[in-house]
Design an enzyme around this catalytic site. Structure first.
Site, PDB file in Angstrom:
ATOM      1  N   CYS A 135      -0.216 -13.297 -80.686  1.00  0.00           N
ATOM      2  CA  CYS A 135      -0.780 -12.371 -81.672  1.00  0.00           C
ATOM      3  C   CYS A 135      -1.553 -11.267 -80.960  1.00  0.00           C
ATOM      4  O   CYS A 135      -1.649 -11.238 -79.737  1.00  0.00           O
ATOM      5  CB  CYS A 135      -1.703 -13.116 -82.638  1.00  0.00           C
ATOM      6  SG  CYS A 135      -3.090 -13.910 -81.803  1.00  0.00           S
ATOM      7  N   CYS A 145      -4.341 -12.312 -78.586  1.00  0.00           N
ATOM      8  CA  CYS A 145      -3.907 -12.644 -77.217  1.00  0.00           C
ATOM      9  C   CYS A 145      -3.825 -11.377 -76.363  1.00  0.00           C
ATOM     10  O   CYS A 145      -4.285 -11.335 -75.223  1.00  0.00           O
ATOM     11  CB  CYS A 145      -2.540 -13.328 -77.248  1.00  0.00           C
ATOM     12  SG  CYS A 145      -2.515 -14.896 -78.151  1.00  0.00           S
ATOM     13  N   CYS A 172     -18.854  21.571 -83.161  1.00  0.00           N
ATOM     14  CA  CYS A 172     -18.505  20.491 -84.081  1.00  0.00           C
ATOM     15  C   CYS A 172     -17.311  19.724 -83.540  1.00  0.00           C
ATOM     16  O   CYS A 172     -16.765  20.058 -82.487  1.00  0.00           O
ATOM     17  CB  CYS A 172     -18.207  21.036 -85.475  1.00  0.00           C
ATOM     18  SG  CYS A 172     -16.833  22.212 -85.499  1.00  0.00           S
ATOM     19  N   CYS A 175     -14.204  21.555 -82.502  1.00  0.00           N
ATOM     20  CA  CYS A 175     -14.190  22.136 -81.150  1.00  0.00           C
ATOM     21  C   CYS A 175     -13.746  21.096 -80.120  1.00  0.00           C
ATOM     22  O   CYS A 175     -12.860  21.354 -79.307  1.00  0.00           O
ATOM     23  CB  CYS A 175     -15.584  22.656 -80.779  1.00  0.00           C
ATOM     24  SG  CYS A 175     -16.215  23.936 -81.875  1.00  0.00           S
ATOM     25  N   ASP A 214     -22.663 -20.435 -73.490  1.00  0.00           N
ATOM     26  CA  ASP A 214     -22.369 -21.355 -72.396  1.00  0.00           C
ATOM     27  C   ASP A 214     -23.655 -22.135 -72.116  1.00  0.00           C
ATOM     28  O   ASP A 214     -24.750 -21.674 -72.453  1.00  0.00           O
ATOM     29  CB  ASP A 214     -21.931 -20.557 -71.163  1.00  0.00           C
ATOM     30  CG  ASP A 214     -21.632 -21.461 -69.987  1.00  0.00           C
ATOM     31  OD1 ASP A 214     -20.903 -22.447 -70.190  1.00  0.00           O
ATOM     32  OD2 ASP A 214     -22.129 -21.183 -68.884  1.00  0.00           O
ATOM     33  N   ASP A 253     -22.944 -16.423 -68.179  1.00  0.00           N
ATOM     34  CA  ASP A 253     -23.477 -15.821 -66.957  1.00  0.00           C
ATOM     35  C   ASP A 253     -22.386 -15.189 -66.113  1.00  0.00           C
ATOM     36  O   ASP A 253     -22.662 -14.644 -65.054  1.00  0.00           O
ATOM     37  CB  ASP A 253     -24.255 -16.856 -66.133  1.00  0.00           C
ATOM     38  CG  ASP A 253     -23.399 -18.066 -65.759  1.00  0.00           C
ATOM     39  OD1 ASP A 253     -22.169 -17.998 -65.943  1.00  0.00           O
ATOM     40  OD2 ASP A 253     -23.955 -19.066 -65.286  1.00  0.00           O
ATOM     41  N   ASP A 262     -17.116 -18.110 -67.139  1.00  0.00           N
ATOM     42  CA  ASP A 262     -16.943 -17.791 -68.559  1.00  0.00           C
ATOM     43  C   ASP A 262     -16.017 -16.601 -68.777  1.00  0.00           C
ATOM     44  O   ASP A 262     -15.867 -16.130 -69.903  1.00  0.00           O
ATOM     45  CB  ASP A 262     -18.304 -17.450 -69.197  1.00  0.00           C
ATOM     46  CG  ASP A 262     -19.375 -18.437 -68.819  1.00  0.00           C
ATOM     47  OD1 ASP A 262     -19.136 -19.631 -68.991  1.00  0.00           O
ATOM     48  OD2 ASP A 262     -20.440 -18.012 -68.342  1.00  0.00           O
TER      49      ASP A 262
END
Length: 957
Positions: free
Chosen positions: A30, A33, A108, A111, A627, A834, A838
């Protein structure tokens, strides 16, 4: 401290070169992933772009081969939980570089959009991003096809000014300006002298021979050496003078000239506009003066009308010339901006008034009203608005300006002898410090670069970098950070990171990148701006036509028409009011100004938010996954107890298992190695950790195994033992349960297929953890703990932290899968870790927060970087994002509401019922005020303070 990917030295390669590679990826199901793969790849150093196509099962990656290799990219995809192989036939190397430009003249989103569109059409341009708020452009282009000089010319042709900030990869490269070079022989002499220096890899000279670009190895040489060599190469004393060359656009947006320009224009406009206002609105009601002003000069032309014409003409065509230039260049390239509306509105008023002047000089009966005050006052109010807007926009970038000026301008360089004694010292520019230089930092002085303390002891205030309030003790061997304040004692510091390598420079680049990145919500303003001006012009024309037709057809009473006007003039006033009240600028500034202030405010508190996308995702977070080790816990595990199951000395046991663990970066492994060293006290470890180690293997989420001195050693959890076929006795299982119930981690050590010992390791929970989880619950955010540790320890820690949902014995891949499961159930997931093990979960989450990174703020590490190891910053990041998006919503409500309400009022919708009519000059003032109000609204974020509950936590701790 966690270790994030670092950019390697590129002194012997072309760092600006870019390659493309395509991978076949198996296992994607999907869009989630694909997103996790893209984030995993983009967090690597040197990645330019990554695109994953789920249907084709392919990943296309553009990267710097100087910084990252194909096999590393392939491994990152595999670490995310997918199979990846390179497709050789698709591999296609191209040369590409990045240039940053400072832009002037944008008003703006129309531009910025027109510049982006023009750049994207240029052959050789891969990607172009233009940020309205920061007034910068970042362009990825092939220098062999189009150079940055050509890109600047293209922008100039569109009608905007562009200045170079940087071109190509500036790492380990310096630009020198050399004066006194008047011949080709002198150029060759300098070039040869530089190339002969050790560490110099390339020397490039511009066509005018005023600038030398030197690429070098910072470990061997640096800019100070280059300048000395150039000056020593001079055939005559003091002939050659070398200095660092700074590009005009470098160093952040300096709005001083722009502020002064708008102030002068406004002041000059008031010199002419105030008399016009008095002649039109005041003197006409003073009897004596009125009679004089009504005196005819030529036929029906009065003195008053003539004076108004003469005074308003300089305002319209001299002071207001910038609006004509902007409108012409915008229309020439098929776009329309605010300048178009201003020119249309003021020209309609001015040229109709000029028509009345001409008619008055050629007729004895003509009576008409001029609107010279309308055009003059419109331009004056708009210039006032632009002046106030530029002032306010300057304050939005104050945070990054303060960061850039944290490092001192000068440093004291020491010359030491072989014994470390100071022979001499001299003051040099901070920019000339080279790696391994020794610098003296006195009490009350700022550190000029990152380095190591080689002499002295002092407390250093790091609050300006990390947000940590307490001064930190620094002694021999400790790391220090550039821009921080030395408070008490003197320090001698050896430079380890200088120039663009310092933590401060990385933070500045990160904040700059965040302010360049567009939030998804900005797409609304971009879509509206494309059609805004044409739509307003059409509404203004229809307004004039409707009122004029109604007046000619007598569809409303003649009493509605003011005595000084006729039906045409009344309709014209309504049409002009519609033109000048509409404001596309406020829409374009609603999001980027808020993001600029928020990212700057976050950086000041040690929370580095990487742009609008991270802010937008963070404010929607419904679930936070933590974690355990190093995130919820202190991250410094220590060995508490050991139980041996074999008759062997404790020292020998730890020598053996520490030898296997020494190659692991896991905190538990480090704790075991540290404990093994401590058992020897002051004695030398002759055999410990020096045992022969073969076939080392780290098993994710389980432990390590290796052959140590001919013995097969396995150190890890019970899952590792079970999968390796090692029997765990019942009494050992009971002891493991006892350890885990005490919230300690149990580690099994097996030697030659038998369990030899059990080690109990403790990593205490952070003091603030429980209170932070409670506050998140009050905010409506669910907390989950995920860890590779055993269930017993995980449950014990979770109970202490008040976390209800626990996932234990999870490998890095399982963590990412859990994130995907929560996302599939409709949760917006933030992952806090950390960054050590992870990574897959951090990149898979909607928002990845890397905590406790200190000064190691790797740019692609996470969506939000928390420099301190304090869980309170998780709440600060989420709360700041919520406050920011509340402000963005308010800005959009104001900007859209202003136009939705203002345009009908200007068109005269209320006039039939209330006889209230909005004069064009008042409409112009309102338009100018709208942009200023949006910017000022964003500036209120500068007053952001973290939730008061966090202050209570800090006091209690």
């Amino acid at each position: 401290m966690p270790r994030f990917p670092q950019v390697p030295s590129s002194s012997d390669v072309n760092a600006a070169e870019i390659s493309k590679v395509t991978f076949e990826v198996i296992g994607m199901k999907c869009a989630a992933c694909a997103g996790s793969i893209e984030k995993a790849v983009k967090r690597l150093p040197g990645i330019v772009d990554a695109t994953v196509v789920v249907i084709e099962q392919k990943a296309h990656v553009v990267y710097h081969p100087a910084f990252v290799q194909e096999h590393t990219i392939c491994e990152s995809i595999q670490d995310a939980g997918f199979e990846a192989t390179i497709i050789p036939d698709v591999k296609n190397e191209t040369s590409m570089t990045v240039c940053r430009l400072r832009l002037k003249g944008m008003t703006c989103t129309s531009c910025s959009g027109s510049i982006e569109s023009a750049l994207k059409k240029v052959q050789g341009v891969k990607r172009a991003t233009v940020a309205l708020a920061t007034e910068e452009a970042e362009i990825h282009h092939d220098p062999k096809v189009v150079t940055y000089v050509q890109l600047i010319k293209i922008i100039d042709d569109i009608g905007f000014e562009a200045e170079l900030i940087s071109a190509g990869e500036e790492r380990n490269k310096v630009h020198l300006k050399v004066e006194g070079v008047h011949s080709q022989e002198a150029v060759k002499l300098i070039e040869a002298s530089l190339q002969a220096l050790p560490g110099v890899t390339a020397v490039a000279i511009d066509s005018s021979a005023e600038r030398f670009t030197v690429s070098y190895n910072p470990d061997l040489t640096g800019p100070r050496c280059f300048m000395d060599i150039i000056e020593q190469s001079s055939p005559l004393p003091n002939l050659f003078k070398a200095s660092l060359h700074v590009e005009r656009g470098e160093g952040g947006p300096d709005r001083t000239m722009e502020i002064n320009r708008y102030r002068k224009l406004f002041l000059w406009s008031t010199v002419f506009t105030v008399p016009v206002f008095l002649l039109s609105m005041v003197f006409m009601y003073i009897p004596g003066i009125k009679q004089w002003l009504d005196t005819k000069v030529i036929k029906m032309l009065s003195i008053g009308a003539l004076l108004r014409w003469l005074l308003s003409t300089p305002v319209q065509f001299v002071i207001g010339w910038r609006f004509y230039v902007g409108a012409y260049k915008a229309l020439r390239h098929g776009s329309a901006n605010m300048d178009v509306l201003v020119v249309l509105g003021t020209n309609a008023a001015y040229f109709y008034s000029l028509y009345t002047i001409i008619r008055a000089t050629t007729s004895n009966t003509f009576k008409g009203t001029d609107f010279f005050e309308t055009s003059a006052m419109l331009i004056s109010f708009i210039l006032l608005g632009k002046y106030l807007e530029v002032l306010a926009k300057g304050k939005t970038s104050e945070a990054i300006t303060k960061l850039m000026h944290l490092a001192p301008d000068m440093a004291t360089l020491l010359n030491l002898d072989s014994n470390g004694n100071v022979l001499s010292e001299r003051e040099i520019s901070t920019q000339l410090i080279q790696r391994n230089d020794i610098v003296r930092v006195g009490p009350g002085s700022k550190l000029p670069m990152d380095g190591l303390v080689v002499w002295g002891e002092s407390h250093v205030n790091e609050s300006m970098i990390t947000g940590e309030a307490k001064p930190v003790l620094k002694k021999l061997g400790d790391k220090v950070v550039g821009g921080t304040m030395n408070e008490y004692g003197a320090l001698h510091v050896q430079a380890t990171h200088v120039g663009s390598e310092t933590a401060l420079s990385q933070i500045v680049r990160l904040v700059e990148a965040a302010q360049m990145a567009k939030a998804p919500v900005e797409k609304l303003a971009d879509r509206i701006s494309k059609y805004f001006v044409p739509m307003v012009v059409a509404i203004a024309f229809l307004t004039w036509l409707a009122w004029y037709s109604a007046g000619r057809g007598r569809l409303y009473p003649e009493s509605w028409i003011p005595s000084s006007m006729d039906a045409f003039e009344l309709a014209l006033q309504f049409g002009i009011s519609v033109l000048v009240i509409a404001c596309p600028c406020a829409l374009g500034l609603a999001t980027p100004t808020a993001v600029m202030v928020a990212t700057g405010k976050g950086a000041a508190q040690g929370v580095l938010i990487k742009g609008g996308h991270a802010l937008e995702s963070a404010h929607k977070v419904t679930c936070v996954i933590f974690d355990k080790t190093g995130t919820l816990t202190v991250g410094e595990p220590v060995v508490i107890s050991t139980k041996l199951l074999k008759n062997m000395p404790l020292q020998k046991f730890f020598n053996t298992i520490a030898a296997a663990e020494i190659y692991s970066e896991h905190p538990v492994a480090k704790a075991i190695c540290q404990y093994a060293k401590s058992l020897h006290g002051n004695m030398q470890m002759d055999t410990s950790l020096q045992l022969e180690v073969k076939d080392f293997q780290a098993v994710a989420g389980q432990g390590v195994q290796a052959i140590v001195a001919g013995q097969k050693v396995m150190v890890g959890n019970s899952k590792l033992m079970a999968e390796s076929g090692i029997n765990i006795p019942e009494d050992v299982v009971d002891h493991l349960e006892e350890i885990e119930e005490m919230a300690r981690t149990s580690v099994l050590a097996a030697i030659d297929g038998e369990v030899a010992g059990i080690i109990a390791i403790s990593d205490p929970l952070k003091k603030e953890a429980g209170a932070v989880i409670s506050i998140l619950k009050e905010m409506g955010i669910r907390s989950i703990m995920i860890t590779g540790d055993n269930w017993g320890t995980a449950n014990a820690i979770a109970r202490e932290a008040n976390i209800e949902t626990v996932i234990a014995e999870a490998q890095p891949k399982v963590k990412a899968e859990k994130v995907n499961e929560l996302q599939m159930s409709g949760q917006i997931v933030a992952m806090v870790g950390d960054g050590i093990n992870d990574s897959p979960a951090l990149v898979a989450a909607d928002v990845g927060l890397a905590i406790g990174v200190g000064t190691d703020v790797a740019i692609e590490a996470a969506d939000i970087v928390l420099m301190k190891s304090n869980l309170e910053d998780v709440i600060t990041a989420i709360d700041l994002s919520r406050k920011t998006f509340s402000r963005i919503r308010l800005n959009y409500v104001w900007a859209l509401g202003y136009n939705i309400l203002g345009i009908p009022i200007a068109a005269g919708v209320l006039f039939p019922f209330t006889h209230f009519r909005l004069p064009p000059w008042v409409a112009g003032a309102a338009m100018a005020a709208s942009s200023v109000s949006v910017v000022c609204s964003s500036l209120l974020l500068k007053n952001y303070k973290r939730p008061k509950k966090l202050d209570h936590i800090s006091k209690e701790l």
